[in-house]
Design an enzyme around this catalytic site. Structure first.
Site, mmCIF file in Angstrom:
data_model
loop_
_atom_site.group_PDB
_atom_site.id
_atom_site.type_symbol
_atom_site.label_atom_id
_atom_site.label_comp_id
_atom_site.label_asym_id
_atom_site.label_seq_id
_atom_site.Cartn_x
_atom_site.Cartn_y
_atom_site.Cartn_z
ATOM 1 N N GLU A 132 0.814 -1.216 0.000
ATOM 2 C CA GLU A 132 0.000 0.000 0.000
ATOM 3 C C GLU A 132 0.850 1.269 0.000
ATOM 4 O OE1 GLU A 132 -3.697 -0.591 2.600
ATOM 5 O OE2 GLU A 132 -2.348 -2.158 3.295
ATOM 6 N N SER A 139 -6.796 -2.029 2.074
ATOM 7 C CA SER A 139 -7.031 -1.591 0.696
ATOM 8 C C SER A 139 -7.591 -2.697 -0.186
ATOM 9 C CB SER A 139 -5.743 -1.027 0.068
ATOM 10 O OG SER A 139 -5.394 0.183 0.675
ATOM 11 N N ASP A 194 -15.477 -0.613 8.883
ATOM 12 C CA ASP A 194 -16.253 -1.038 7.719
ATOM 13 C C ASP A 194 -17.351 -1.988 8.177
ATOM 14 O OD1 ASP A 194 -14.488 0.437 6.182
ATOM 15 O OD2 ASP A 194 -13.160 -1.266 5.838
ATOM 16 N N ASN A 212 -9.797 0.179 10.634
ATOM 17 C CA ASN A 212 -8.534 0.763 10.197
ATOM 18 C C ASN A 212 -8.056 1.768 11.228
ATOM 19 O OD1 ASN A 212 -8.259 -0.001 7.029
ATOM 20 N ND2 ASN A 212 -10.398 0.237 7.620
ATOM 21 N N SER A 265 -10.610 8.828 -0.328
ATOM 22 C CA SER A 265 -10.715 8.076 0.921
ATOM 23 C C SER A 265 -11.969 8.463 1.700
ATOM 24 C CB SER A 265 -9.473 8.293 1.786
ATOM 25 O OG SER A 265 -8.326 7.725 1.182
#
Length: 318
Positions: free
Chosen positions: A21, A157, A267, A282, A291
């Site tokens: 990432e 990601s 999420d 995260n 984002s």
């Protein structure tokens, strides 16, 4: 007009590194650096390489903002190093980073706290070799059924993530997953509205920002996350008041249960029955143009630039 730089506060942003990432991290770092400079702070963006420690000594920052995604950026390693150096930093401490960044561990802790998360198994690549891939795949199908989501146990990601509809798709999905890590998280797929809920905590307790609803042309993979056009975002999410409270409460509960600090992003899938399912958290949310944390902050009707400065000052005060 941007403010003139202030010499009383210097921030070192750590971005880049060697994870998959890296490019996302660099984009996040540049974006946050620009915001903080416009607000009058002295900012240096440093890569995480062999020159990091000499550069940190040279810059002598008041606060460090780690913006590395995945591996050492979120697993507590970098945070431990900053603790050893005695440098205040934005984000979660090392111990809680280790808990949050390893998805099976986070899911286990949150389930023990009574929060909903899909059924799962966490299996290392070595087990498939020792026991036999066919036998292991058969056990997965028998216990968890279909569809499944296969993802690396750590990382973000959506790298190495595959949604599997049939048993025939499992072997290829496992190979893709193990390209990004040695342990796989095999999770029952949950359908519903996909939302991301960011949380900020500036010292007066965690507060959920407006949920972001994600509608994607195909899977919400790496390309859909970081290249414009694949995904559509609704901020705030198209939820009623009860649904809004449900997903926001879950994100705050995740933040609190795992002992996170300053900012996080959870999420979630909200199913048709109204249950909010935890998928992932995260501790170093992306800060790129597409984002989700910046979108949520913008929808909060607060000055986003001032929020970033407040996060820095909260880290300085801890």
């Amino acid at each position: 007009m941007p403010q003139q730089p202030s010499t009383d506060l210097t921030v070192a942003i750590l971005a880049g590194g060697l994870s998959h990432e890296r490019e996302v991290s660099l984009r996040s770092g540049r974006r946050v650096a620009g915001v903080l400079r416009d607000k009058g702070l002295n900012v240096e963006v440093l890569d995480v390489d062999a020159e990091l420690l000499p550069r940190l000594r040279e810059v002598a920052p008041d606060v460090v903002w780690p913006l590395l995604h995945g591996s050492t950026g979120e697993d507590g390693s970098l945070q431990n190093l900053l603790d050893l150096l005695g440098l205040p930093y934005v984000g979660t401490g090392a111990a809680s980073c280790r808990l949050a960044s390893h998805k099976p561990v986070a899911k286990s802790l949150l389930r023990a706290a009574g929060l909903a998360t899909p059924d799962y198994a966490a299996l290392p690549q070595s087990l498939f070799r020792e026991v036999g891939a066919r036998a292991v795949l058969g056990a997965i199908e028998h216990r968890l059924g279909m569809p499944l989501v296969i993802k690396p146990a750590s990382g973000g990601s959506a790298l190495g993530v595959t949604v599997v509809q049939t048993a025939e798709e499992l072997p290829e999905a496992m190979v893709a997953c193990f390209a990004y890590g040695d342990q796989a998280l095999i999770e029952s797929a949950v359908t519903g509205t996909e939302v991301a809920v960011s949380v900020v905590d500036l010292g007066d307790g965690p507060r959920a920002l407006p949920p972001v609803e994600i509608v994607t042309d195909g899977p919400y993979d790496y390309d859909a996350r970081y290249n414009a056009g694949r995904s559509e975002y609704f901020v705030p999410a198209r939820l009623d008041e009860v649904q809004m409270r449900t997903v926001s409460d879950l994100a705050v509960a995740v933040h609190t249960t795992l002992g996170l600090r300053h900012l996080s992003r959870t999420d979630i899938i909200l199913d048709d029955a109204g249950t909010a399912w935890f998928l992932d958290v995260n501790v170093a949310p992306g800060m790129t143009e597409t984002s989700l944390f910046p979108q949520a902050a913008q929808a909060d009707q607060t000055d986003v630039d001032e929020l970033y400065v407040a996060i820095v000052r909260a880290a300085l005060g801890d």
